[in-house]
Write an enzyme that holds these catalytic residues in place. Structure first.
Site, PDB file in Angstrom:
ATOM      1  N   TYR A  98       0.795  -1.226   0.000  1.00 17.32           N
ATOM      2  CA  TYR A  98       0.000   0.000   0.000  1.00 17.32           C
ATOM      3  C   TYR A  98       0.831   1.282   0.000  1.00 17.32           C
ATOM      4  CZ  TYR A  98      -3.712  -3.315   0.984  1.00 17.32           C
ATOM      5  OH  TYR A  98      -4.586  -4.365   0.901  1.00 17.32           O
ATOM      6  N   HIS A 140      -8.517   2.249  -5.639  1.00 12.25           N
ATOM      7  CA  HIS A 140      -7.701   1.339  -4.833  1.00 12.25           C
ATOM      8  C   HIS A 140      -6.250   1.755  -4.936  1.00 12.25           C
ATOM      9  CE1 HIS A 140     -11.052  -1.270  -4.029  1.00 12.25           C
ATOM     10  NE2 HIS A 140     -11.373  -1.163  -5.309  1.00 12.25           N
TER      11      HIS A 140
HETATM   12  C1  DQA Z   1      -7.585  -1.858  -1.139  1.00 10.23           C
HETATM   13  C2  DQA Z   1      -7.604  -3.265  -1.747  1.00 10.23           C
HETATM   14  C3  DQA Z   1      -8.523  -4.180  -0.952  1.00 10.23           C
HETATM   15  O1  DQA Z   1      -8.523  -5.480  -1.519  1.00 10.23           O
HETATM   16  C4  DQA Z   1      -8.044  -4.276   0.484  1.00 10.23           C
HETATM   17  O2  DQA Z   1      -8.936  -5.061   1.245  1.00 10.23           O
HETATM   18  C5  DQA Z   1      -7.810  -2.957   1.116  1.00 10.23           C
HETATM   19  C6  DQA Z   1      -7.213  -1.873   0.322  1.00 10.23           C
HETATM   20  C7  DQA Z   1      -6.599  -0.933  -1.884  1.00 10.23           C
HETATM   21  O3  DQA Z   1      -6.730   0.270  -1.731  1.00 10.23           O
HETATM   22  O4  DQA Z   1      -5.690  -1.410  -2.571  1.00 10.23           O
HETATM   23  O5  DQA Z   1      -8.027  -2.779   2.307  1.00 10.23           O
HETATM   24  O6  DQA Z   1      -8.881  -1.295  -1.291  1.00 10.23           O
END
Ligand code: DQA
Length: 149
Positions: free
Chosen positions: A23, A100
């Protein structure tokens, strides 16, 4: 002025310390600062909120209906499970863009490849970390310029 509600879902309050290899190293405060700077540049009014609960996110979507023209949402884990958030996004009848940080389509877990909530959105931006949000703001501006807001 076009008003945008940005909604961050569960566990995004831990950004920076949460799996940074996936992330990125930015905190949620860093991301919100980048969103505010880009919004200023684009002449958009923006409000950023975060909730760790499904009901909290639904309440924010309902609230957006009273003042916003568009929603940018990262439903995080609820992306893959929440019929209720899908229903809320449809109920408010306002364009939503799903965001995302990671490229969910390229993640190893199969369950991340399906987005229930994305089906209630006009489009989706994934894989650009903080820039996923700033690109989503540009998408809102694009919709506004096309008179779709
Ligand atoms: C997310 C991707 C999702 O699969 C995950 O559960 C998250 C973050 C992203 O920003 O990449 O919590 O939404």
């Amino acid at each position: 002025m076009i008003k945008v509600m940005v909604i961050h879902g569960p566990n995004l309050d831990l950004l920076g310390e949460r799996e940074p290899e996936i992330y990125g190293s930015c905190s949620l405060a860093d991301i919100n600062a980048a969103i505010a700077a880009e919004a200023k540049l684009l002449g958009l009014e923006v409000r950023c909120e975060q909730s760790n609960s499904e009901g909290g996110i639904i309440d924010l979507i309902h609230e957006a209906r009273t003042w916003a023209n568009a929603i940018i949402i990262n439903p995080a884990g609820y992306t893959h499970t929440s019929v209720a958030i899908y229903d809320a996004l449809r109920a408010v009848r306002m364009p939503a863009i799903e965001v995302h940080l990671s490229n969910v389509a390229a993640r190893p877990e199969e369950f991340r490849h399906r987005s229930l909530t994305g089906a209630a959105c006009v489009g989706m931006i994934a894989g650009f970390h903080t820039a996923s949000y700033t690109l989503a703001l540009r998408a809102v501006k694009h919709l506004a310029d096309q008179a779709q807001l």
